[in-house]
Scaffold this motif. Structure first.
Motif: not given
Length: 545
Positions: A83-106
């Motif tokens: 979960a902390r790794l996801l939080a760190d990745i969320a800080k960086y803007t994607p190279a091409r797209d507008r949003f960095r999206i995290f889809l967590i199932d269950e």
């Protein structure tokens, strides 16, 4: 429709929230909706409620290889470090797209520490990060996460919508299947499109090149047919045990699922209940609806609900199913209180009674169907025509009179021993007992009918100390029941008895304890009941009640 409208308006207004929760049962499109929403966020044509599905971003999300969207299984990635790794990745803007999206199932499977790690990111979300959570158990998501997210609850898909979708697939794929079988698949999908498609695949594999019929679908799904359910409902509601057990034997011999059978039976009972409530029923149910009462239906449905819970937890489902259905079928009919009141009001004598059967509108047809026989009560005479009657009756209590009591066992050896013991211990009473009639009723109570000329002796025996002595003597000779002192001469001396009772009631009106009680409640002495005393409480000078 409300969910689709809300998501479309969100995309159209470009007011994007950092976190969304999609909850609902399995197989209704939670993950699919999240992916479509993600396409609308990163489509090259801009944030739009109508993604093109042609651009690179849309195709990558469809193929699950987009670098800007991470799909994570919450059941396997549960630790706080991930979960902390996801939080760190969320800080960086994607190279091409507008949003960095995290889809967590269950998402409900994440640990408490993992949720706490995500909480800081949701409290201060980066502008380019969007979290999409999908879950079947939203109540397990912490309130701190739920309160910071937009929560959308997906409803079950209606049976008609599933049927229409499956119909289109069948026509497109050239699958030969009856409409009845298709509706059966839609019904047993239970609101889940994925489950319905899985069932259809099973039927296609089973049928091969043959046409899929309703009987074939019932056999594959382990479903009992409609006629079997109707017979079971009649047997339960009309107390037909023999038919019920024959049907249950057939059910287990075929290897059908008991839980599915009970669920289908409950669905049928719901149809009957609805027909009874609104006064409209199909032709096949109308006969049952007219004969069964609303009270019996409600009770049967209530017991079936609890039976379904017990059946799921049981080790031997056959025993539990037979036990529960036998319990429901063996219960007597519930007599509505208004009918009881009406019978009491219309009764001319306290000894009259009327048998109240279930389905009172048509007693003759009910007897033929359930095998019950009618018990007739006429005045003071009861004629039981069957030992296995299943009925509810309003039978007022009837006090036995002197002649009936004297017709009981008057030659019991205990009576002679009782007389002898009384003559020895209470000599003043012995002579009067020789002229009295003594008998023991079927309940073991001793009736002593004394002549009117023995009024003094009877009054003597009614004194507390002497009455206790009589009880002791009766107990010694083996008479365990109560002692009833009554006046009678060659049967029943009614006038003398009535006169004596009036005098006795007048005496109680003048006694301090009873007179004060009567005055306080503005009451009246209706009847004097004498109790047997087995202890010394109150002393020897205590009053009889």
């Amino acid at each position: 429709e409300a969910l689709v409208r809300a998501l479309k308006n969100t995309l159209a207004s470009k007011k994007i929230h950092p976190a969304y929760i999609f909850s609902g049962i399995r197989g209704i499109g939670k993950t699919t909706v999240a992916r479509i929403f993600a396409k609308g966020l990163n489509c090259e044509s801009g944030i739009t409620p109508k993604p093109c599905n042609k651009c690179s971003s849309c195709r990558e999300i469809t193929g699950s290889y987009s670098l800007a969207m991470m799909e994570i299984d919450g059941a396997t990635h549960t630790s706080a470090d991930e979960a902390r790794l996801l939080a760190d990745i969320a800080k960086y803007t994607p190279a091409r797209d507008r949003f960095r999206i995290f889809l967590i199932d269950e998402v409900h499977m994440l640990s408490k520490a993992a949720f706490n790690a995500l909480l800081k990111t949701l409290e201060e979300p980066p502008p380019q990060a969007v979290f999409l959570f999908a879950t079947t158990e939203p109540h397990k998501i912490p309130e701190t996460i739920d309160s910071r997210s937009y929560h959308f609850r997906l409803k079950r898909i209606t049976e008609e919508m599933i049927y229409s979708y499956l119909k289109g697939i069948s026509e497109k794929e050239s699958i030969a299947i009856d409409d009845e079988a298709l509706r059966l698949v839609a019904r047993y999908g239970e609101g889940s499109m994925r489950d319905s498609l899985t069932i259809l695949d099973r039927l296609v594999s089973y049928a091969g090149l043959d046409k899929i019929t309703e009987n074939m679908a019932s056999a594959v799904l382990g479903v009992v047919n409609r006629d079997f359910l109707l017979k079971s409902a009649r047997a339960i509601l009309f107390n037909d045990m023999k038919t019920l057990y024959n049907l249950l034997n057939q059910l287990f011999e075929r290897g059908d699922d008991p839980e599915r059978f009970l669920a289908d039976l409950m669905a049928l009972m719901r149809e009957i209940l609805r027909g009874k409530a609104i006064g409209e029923a199909s032709e096949e149910l109308s006969q049952i609806v007219t004969k069964v009462s609303m009270e019996d239906l409600l009770r049967a449905m209530d017991l079936m609900v609890s039976s379904a819970q017990r059946l799921k937890q049981s080790l031997d489902q056959r025993v539990v199913l037979e036990l529960e259905l036998t319990k429901i079928a063996s219960l007597p009919s519930i007599v509505p209180i208004d009918k009881i009141v009406k019978l009491v009001e219309e009764s001319e004598s306290p000894f009259n009674s009327e048998i109240l059967f279930k389905g009172e509108e048509d007693k003759e047809e009910k007897r033929e169907e359930s095998g019950e026989q009618k018990q007739i009560v006429d005045g003071e005479t009861e004629k039981a025509v069957s030992e296995e009657l299943s009925f509810s009756a309003l039978i007022p209590f009837k006090r036995i009179d002197d002649e009936e009591a004297m017709s009981y066992d008057s030659k019991n050896p205990k009576i002679e021993r009782f007389k002898e013991a009384v003559s020895e211990e209470l000599p003043l009473v012995g002579n009067a007992f020789e002229k009295s009639q003594l008998s023991i009723d079927p309940d073991g109570n001793l009736h002593i009918f004394m002549q009117s000329s023995s009024a003094t002796v009877m009054k003597y025996l009614k004194e507390l100390q002497n009455f206790k002595k009589l009880q002791e003597i009766a107990s010694k000779v083996g008479i365990a029941g109560s002692i009833l002192l009554e006046k009678g001469e060659n049967g029943f001396d009614g006038k003398e008895q009535e006169k004596e009772e009036i005098q006795e009631k007048d005496e109680y009106k003048t006694k301090p304890a009873t007179s004060n009680f009567i005055s306080a409640f503005d009451g009246e002495v209706m009847k004097i009941v004498r109790k047997n005393y087995t202890s010394e409480s109150g002393g020897d000078d205590g009053e009889l009640e």
